[in-house]
Design an enzyme around this catalytic site. Structure first.
Site, PDB file in Angstrom:
ATOM      1  N   LYS A 495      -1.871  -9.017  -4.476  1.00  0.00           N
ATOM      2  CA  LYS A 495      -2.710 -10.118  -3.478  1.00  0.00           C
ATOM      3  C   LYS A 495      -3.367  -8.810  -2.748  1.00  0.00           C
ATOM      4  CE  LYS A 495       1.456 -10.600  -0.720  1.00  0.00           C
ATOM      5  NZ  LYS A 495       2.707 -12.261  -0.280  1.00  0.00           N
ATOM      6  N   TYR A 719     -11.827  11.095  23.531  1.00  0.00           N
ATOM      7  CA  TYR A 719     -11.334   9.779  24.996  1.00  0.00           C
ATOM      8  C   TYR A 719     -10.319   9.498  26.231  1.00  0.00           C
ATOM      9  CZ  TYR A 719     -15.840   6.995  21.933  1.00  0.00           C
ATOM     10  OH  TYR A 719     -16.542   6.746  21.632  1.00  0.00           O
TER      11      TYR A 719
END
Length: 826
Positions: A495, A719
């Protein structure tokens, strides 16, 4: 080649029915590998993973008329009236007997190689060093099992001057059988590790078993510095026939005086009974150096004149232990096997291509270079190649090299052909640009540099890749199968796109290991697998009400967890004329996610009994904490609730559904509750919830260095200016970020990457498309250098998941589709 009568005598047949006298030229044990049905003997093996007898009628229709079986002949003879049948008690033993008798016909030297690591590399290095002087037959790739060894030895021909065969074992008693088949005159034992250790109580026991291969060998090569192997050799009484090489013991027959490496090469200086010599080799890694020393020791015993041809050692090619499968342009799939080009390797690669090509609307294209140094007359060689390509139904053939250009006429039966004298000539043409919706196999000698073709045909050159070892998936699945009974079935979870790995390639590999079921989350996932020719039963764990038609059309079996969804499927099944449509009943035994409660069982049983439109193929539940010993009482309670509810449900039904509750952790810790079936998930990928040993690494996330920078002390990086150091640092920028699935929480030193032998911490925040790592202590770091983000014993996916407080499932599932998947098979 053997006559059918010789085969009957070799296997001591219990019974036989011979309609036609014939010569047997090939042995077949896998029905999917059939290329040429004439003069083939199909051996119907019965293993815990499948029964070859069920393919007999299909193979007969394809032209095979010789069968070795272990079941009564009359039933098969009625369906296959013109076939020859030989019946034995055990077809695997019969295969081994055939190979053993075949081996007896040859007096030429045979080298037998065993060990945990390096067998295939030593075999291929020896072949490269000796093939100019000798006609050699060797094991294809790593055919070293109880089945692979006899198939390899069967390839010995009267013209051969040397055989080189690998022998691998997984449990006691196996090597004696392989010894009788190989009968090596020269033996090599490489390093010993933990692979297949689960069936041996100690490493010494495994070494003792491996040394059985050499009971009649004239000479045995080993690393005398390995104390455990040395002790095993001594205990087995083999030391009088051994050539032990050493870097420590100056009195050793082969003393390695020094090993000196520079950036790309290594000088190996050694002394052998007073003779001193130095050889330069194009490797610097420890494993390759040890493999080459084994080869030197063998050559000293077998063909010492080769040591004077030093250029051969510098011309050794790396042995690629894999077939790479890549997505290509224009709907193509590219199989890159441009490392090992001989006729046997071509047969194996074509078989791999056939299995990977879709059955509908997908062409098979082969790009093949001249086959060099085969020891066979070119006309004879390429006639055999042309016949093989015809049998494999190649749609388009592109030949590269002067020898192939001279023999264009041999390939006239192939629908489309093109020939070029060199790889640059092919690259400059428009032929590759015209290929679409095809499975393209690249098979070239190394000097033709087919990696250029692979780059051109691939969608794009990705800097970040997820490498998936399909053979390791298969091996891990078989590892878990070894922990359950042969009669217990197995469901494998594919899955969520196979946990991010890729559901189709995963399903294709699992189908070849003969598991019983696949499980997906949504009907769309099952539909995709069906459209790509996956035939296994498929469970749908979260069926949606809008997909009933899809379920029926694609033979998908839904999980049923409520009366609402049960009544709806019964109604839809009745409206479309379904009978006994397979469904799977979910019981809530305590996890409290989905499922029927214990009080629902009487009502559920009455509905199922009253509606033949559906049939409960299985009843199952899910363990919430099988990996946590502190919650074992809760787990046992879940199992007992499930067992009670299942038996009560069965009392209402005229049939018995399969029962299953164990997940991967449950298989590891509660195998006594395996019932009729188990469900395997994360264990396939080499992740053990309970950290058991014996699993292989499946997935490796890799990237490359885009840029290297020197940053002064105190300068911020990334950042938020959060990457600040009080001393100068060297950083590397990698093209992977949180948009690729590399979690933002791994920034600011939490995460590490592996560059060479160095674990390098991240610096600053992880960006959307890039991240920065500290490479201050990494010598000679360069742009373009490979980086491992996980998938190495020194840096596992479990390490990353623990650093960010999650589980390996999540890290796999969130990997972006823009990270290129590269599938390969060891």
């Amino acid at each position: 080649m053997e006559t059918i009568k010789t085969i009957i005598k070799s296997v001591k047949a219990k019974d036989s029915l011979i309609k036609n006298e014939c010569q047997i030229q090939a042995l077949l044990t896998d029905s999917r590998s059939l290329t040429h049905p004439i003069d083939v003997l199909f051996i119907a093996l019965c293993t815990r993973h499948g029964d070859g007898h069920k393919y007999i009628e299909e193979l007969y229709k394809k032209g095979i008329t010789n069968f070795l079986i272990s079941k009564p002949i009359p039933g098969f003879a009625k369906k296959c009236p013109n076939a020859n049948f030989i019946r034995v008690d055990d077809t695997l033993k019969a295969l081994q007997d055939i190979a053993r008798e075949h081996r007896k016909k040859f007096n030429n030297p045979v080298i037998g190689i065993t060990g945990s690591n390096g067998k295939t590399i030593v075999k291929e290095f020896l072949n490269q060093l000796l093939r100019d002087d000798l006609q050699i037959t060797r094991s294809p790739r790593s055919y070293n099992s109880q089945i692979g060894v006899p198939l390899s030895v069967w390839n010995l021909k009267p013209s051969d001057q040397l055989g080189i065969f690998e022998a691998g074992i997984s449990k006691p008693g196996e090597m004696e059988t392989l010894e009788r088949i190989i009968k090596p005159t020269i033996g090599v034992i490489t390093s010993i590790g933990s692979a297949h250790q689960e069936n041996f109580s100690t490493l010494s026991e495994k070494i003792e078993e491996k040394l059985h291969l050499f009971v009649d060998s004239d000479c045995i090569v080993y690393n005398a510095d390995d104390k455990q192997i040395s002790a095993g050799v001594c205990n087995a009484g083999l030391d009088g026939r051994c050539i032990g090489w050493s870097r420590i013991d100056t009195s050793a027959p082969l003393f390695i005086q020094s090993i000196v490496s520079d950036e790309d090469t290594t000088d190996i200086s050694f002394r052998y009974f007073g003779m001193e010599q130095t050889l330069k080799v194009p490797f610097t890694d420890k494993a390759s150096i040890e493999d080459i020393i084994h080869c030197i020791a063998v050559i000293l015993q077998f063909r010492p004149a080769v040591l004077s041809k030093k250029e051969r050692f510098m011309q050794l090619d790396p042995v690629a232990m894999r077939l790479e499968l890549k997505g290509g342009n224009s709907g193509n799939t590219v199989i890159n096997d441009s490392y090992n080009n001989d006729f046997n390797a071509l047969e194996i690669a074509l078989d791999f291509q056939k299995r990977r090509a879709r059955k509908a609307d997908t062409r098979k294209v082969l790009v093949l270079s001249d086959i060099l140094e085969s020891g066979i007359l070119p006309e004879t060689l390429y006639e055999s190649v042309a016949e093989l390509l015809k049998e494999c139904e190649i749609d388009q053939f592109i030949g590269v090299g002067k020898d192939l250009c001279k023999r264009k006429k041999l390939f006239a039966d192939i629908p489309q052909t093109d020939f070029f004298e060199s790889t640059p000539d092919l690259m400059e043409s428009k032929v590759l640009d015209m290929i679409s919706n095809s499975c393209i196999l690249l098979k070239g000698a190394r000097q033709f540099k087919f990696e250029q073709l692979c780059d051109k045909l691939s969608r794009q050159i990705h800097e970040t890749t997820l490498e998936i070892n399909l053979q390791a998936i298969a091996n891990n699945t078989l590892f878990y199968k070894s922990k359950i009974k042969p009669t217990t079935k197995m469901v494998c979870m594919v899955k969520a796109q196979g946990y991010g790995v890729g559901s189709y390639e995963l399903a294709k590999t699992l189908q070849s290991t003969h598991i019983d079921y696949l499980a997906v989350a949504l009907a769309d996932e099952g539909k995709e697998l069906r459209e790509r020719d996956i035939d296994l039963p498929i469970m749908v764990m979260n069926p949606e009400r809008s997909t009933w038609r899809m379920l029926f059309d694609y033979r998908l079996e839904p999980e049923i967890f409520s009366f609402g969804i049960l009544n709806e499927i019964i109604g839809r099944a009745a409206a479309t004329g379904q009978h006994a449509y397979p469904i799977h009943i979910k019981i809530d035994s305590g996890m409290h996610r989905l499922g029927f409660g214990p009080d629902d069982i009487p009502k559920l049983g009455k509905i199922l009994a009253a509606h033949p439109e559906v049939r409960a193929m299985s009843v199952f539940s899910h363990l919430a904490a099988a990996d946590d010993p502190s919650l074992d009482e809760f787990t046992h309670n879940q199992i007992h609730k499930f067992e009670k509810a299942s038996k009560e449900l069965q009392s209402y039904l005229p049939y018995k559904p399969l029962m299953h509750i164990l997940n991967t952790a449950g298989i590891e810790r509660f195998s006594e509750y395996q019932f009729d079936m188990v469900r395997l998930g994360i264990g396939m990928y080499g992740c053990s919830p309970n950290k058991i040993e014996g699993l292989e690494t499946v997935i490796k996330l890799r990237s490359t260095i885009l840029q290297v920078k020197d940053i002064p002390a105190g300068e911020p990086i990334g950042y938020g200016c959060l990457g600040v150091h009080d001393k100068p640092v060297k950083i590397a920028i990698l093209p992977i970020g949180y948009a690729d699935g590399y979690r933002r929480q791994l920034g600011r030193g939490v995460g590490k990457v592996l560059i060479g032998d160095h674990l390098c911490p991240t610096i600053g925040n992880i960006c959307m498309d890039t991240c920065m790592v500290d490479v201050t202590d990494v010598p000679n770091v360069t742009e373009g250098q490979k980086v491992t983000l996980f998938g190495d014993p020194r840096l596992t996916i479990e390490d990353l998941s623990s650093w960010v407080g999650t589980i390996p499932y999540e890290l796999l599932a969130v990997l972006s589709t823009r990270v290129k998947r590269i599938y390969f098979k060891e």
